[in-house]
Write a protein that holds these residues in place. Sequence first.
Motif, short mmCIF file in Angstrom:
data_model
loop_
_atom_site.label_atom_id
_atom_site.label_comp_id
_atom_site.label_asym_id
_atom_site.label_seq_id
_atom_site.Cartn_x
_atom_site.Cartn_y
_atom_site.Cartn_z
N LEU A 1 -3.40 4.19 -6.23
CA LEU A 1 -4.36 3.66 -5.96
C LEU A 1 -5.39 4.85 -5.45
O LEU A 1 -6.58 4.76 -5.69
CB LEU A 1 -4.07 2.95 -4.60
CG LEU A 1 -5.29 2.17 -3.95
CD1 LEU A 1 -5.83 1.18 -4.76
CD2 LEU A 1 -4.72 1.84 -2.39
N VAL A 2 -4.73 5.85 -4.87
CA VAL A 2 -5.51 7.02 -4.55
C VAL A 2 -6.31 7.59 -5.45
O VAL A 2 -7.35 7.65 -5.56
CB VAL A 2 -4.82 7.85 -3.42
CG1 VAL A 2 -5.36 9.29 -3.15
CG2 VAL A 2 -4.42 7.40 -2.17
N GLN B 260 0.35 3.66 -3.17
CA GLN B 260 -0.67 4.35 -2.59
C GLN B 260 -1.12 5.45 -3.83
O GLN B 260 -2.15 5.77 -3.76
CB GLN B 260 -0.57 4.95 -1.43
CG GLN B 260 0.74 5.61 -1.29
CD GLN B 260 0.49 6.82 -0.30
OE1 GLN B 260 -0.72 7.46 -0.12
NE2 GLN B 260 1.55 7.18 0.56
N PHE C 171 0.91 -1.23 -0.04
CA PHE C 171 -0.09 -0.18 0.01
C PHE C 171 0.90 1.10 -0.01
O PHE C 171 0.78 2.01 -0.60
CB PHE C 171 -1.02 0.18 1.34
CG PHE C 171 -1.70 1.36 1.39
CD1 PHE C 171 -2.70 1.83 0.39
CD2 PHE C 171 -1.04 2.27 2.52
CE1 PHE C 171 -2.87 3.10 0.54
CE2 PHE C 171 -1.68 3.38 2.67
CZ PHE C 171 -2.74 3.82 1.80
N LEU C 172 1.95 1.40 1.04
CA LEU C 172 2.60 2.47 0.97
C LEU C 172 3.43 2.72 -0.41
O LEU C 172 3.49 3.77 -0.98
CB LEU C 172 3.66 2.44 2.10
CG LEU C 172 2.94 2.53 3.36
CD1 LEU C 172 3.91 2.33 4.59
CD2 LEU C 172 2.14 3.87 3.44
#
Lengths: 311, 291
Positions: free
Chosen positions: B281-282, B278, B274-275
């Motif tokens: 993704l965001v 992101q 995720f990091l």
Amino acid sequence: MSATLTEPTATRSPARRTGRRRDDSAAAFAFLAPDGVGLLLFVAVPTALALVVGLFDVDGFGNVSWAGLDNFRLMAGDGLLWRSFGITATYAVLFVPLTFFAALGLALLVKDRFPGVGAVRAALFLPNACSLVVIGLMWQFMLTDKTGVVSRMFAAVGLDGISWLGDPGLALFTLVLISVWFLMGYQMLIFLGGLQDIPREYYDAATVDGAGAWQRFRHVTWPMLRPTSFFVLVTATINAVTGLQAFDLVFVTTSGGPANSTSTIVFYAYQQAFQFGRFGYAAAICALLVLVLGAVTAGLFALTRGGRFDA
Amino acid sequence: MRENRTTGPESTDAVRQRRNPGPARENRVTGRAVAAYVIAFATVAPLLWLLLAAFRPESELYSAGWPSELTLDNVVYVLTEVPFLRYLANSAFISVTVTAIALFLHSMAAYALARMAFRGRGFAFASVVATLLISLPVILVPLFIVVRGLGMVDSYAGLIVPGLFNAFGIFLLRQFYLGVPRELEEAAHLDGCGHWRIYWHVILPLSRPMLAALAVLFFLANWNSFLWPLAVAQDESLRVVQVGIASLQGQYASKQHYVIAAAMLAALPTVLVFLVGQRWLVASLKTTGLK
């Protein structure tokens, strides 16, 4: 893949529609087929089956026999089943507005840039990157009676003896709070997208007309967010009723207890199928759930005056 | 056009700052920023606590403060005394396989839905959207019956194949392709490219940001999935990490420090993915609610 499938079937096109319109049926079929067959086999067929399997008795070994409406008659007299429906409804009624307003509030809080805003947004989303199994274990651990770190923090301010997951009157509410914490960052991002699509000029115009912060929210943000709100409401509701919170989290933290107080409908159906081998009965429960969910979605649709996916 | 999304907010914000340089606004943003920091910290605090707890000695397992010493014992025990590496490997294999194959199939289907002219396109798209509303728990039993009928229970196929098909990816990619300028395709078409080559050489390279976002999303979803692996695989050699930690919980009820270490190990890859991923993704999630 061979080149033949890419050949545009140009020879037929002049007759159809407006002159230069192509017809790509053959290529489209080839591009769509793998996913189409998969969706058909692993989503559409099971959904259709969900409405039919309930009419059979299916045991854990694959033996099938006609049951007619027996499963549905059994459901009528199954007190625990109706209790599970009630628990799911309670969960949804608490969870949906809490997530909605938490996510909207957070989105409004972090919509403008300030130092570290990216890190703040990432932090708010982070719980959602973890599995609900991890989340459930973690919270169960922190909420352990007497020894858990949260329990001791409450004890430090004089609130000892709260059994967050062990008290039948409290366990469901605890699960709701964990779920909100888990999902709010995800829904916040969706609200952020909606907020950033509102033209800046609308706010400027409102400011010129002397609108305060609340009036700008009430007359610009809120109406412009309707499609986003609709999306968030529907996904939050589906999540509450049939989402993984309603299963994974319950499975790990309480297993439906204490005293069946957190036995959601999907958890109950899972138990019937995979612990007691009553697949037909579980399917009948899911059939009813599909109908209820359809009604809820239609209700939300009417309520939000048809906020659209395809705005 | 969609690519501007990642850079868009900064530029509009810069304009906004210039337009409203008033001190009152500065103060308000600062107050908000502080509130945001506090809430963000409170949100991640439990996860930080989990991370720390995995390295605590058993005697300090439940304490809130900084541990007197940090130990690798819990993590080492889980990795060596429990077949946890096997669980991790299973999860990694399944998640990566599903992500790669699904992205490929979804982008092909999405390209057809966005850019090809064929009879029944509207119906095909509507059918795809309709399946968005169906979630796994509702169709668990019939899906299990279908998969059992295909002889895929207790196999990697059973763990992987049903996970490949979800409308969400098709839907997002199709929306993305609608925004890709047609001129590129038409130029390729005039150069004699067929659909396959247009897809492979024009569309796929253009969809990198969206594919990256979906890759993050699919990896997380598959790594984190619990209910389906629980239902479809009894065989211990097929156990995935989520089922693994849930079973540890029962097995090690009196040795919770191992369970916590295992939970941390299961969460670590997702947090890292995720990091790293992101930003894509965001950007993609922010478009989901509207389009």
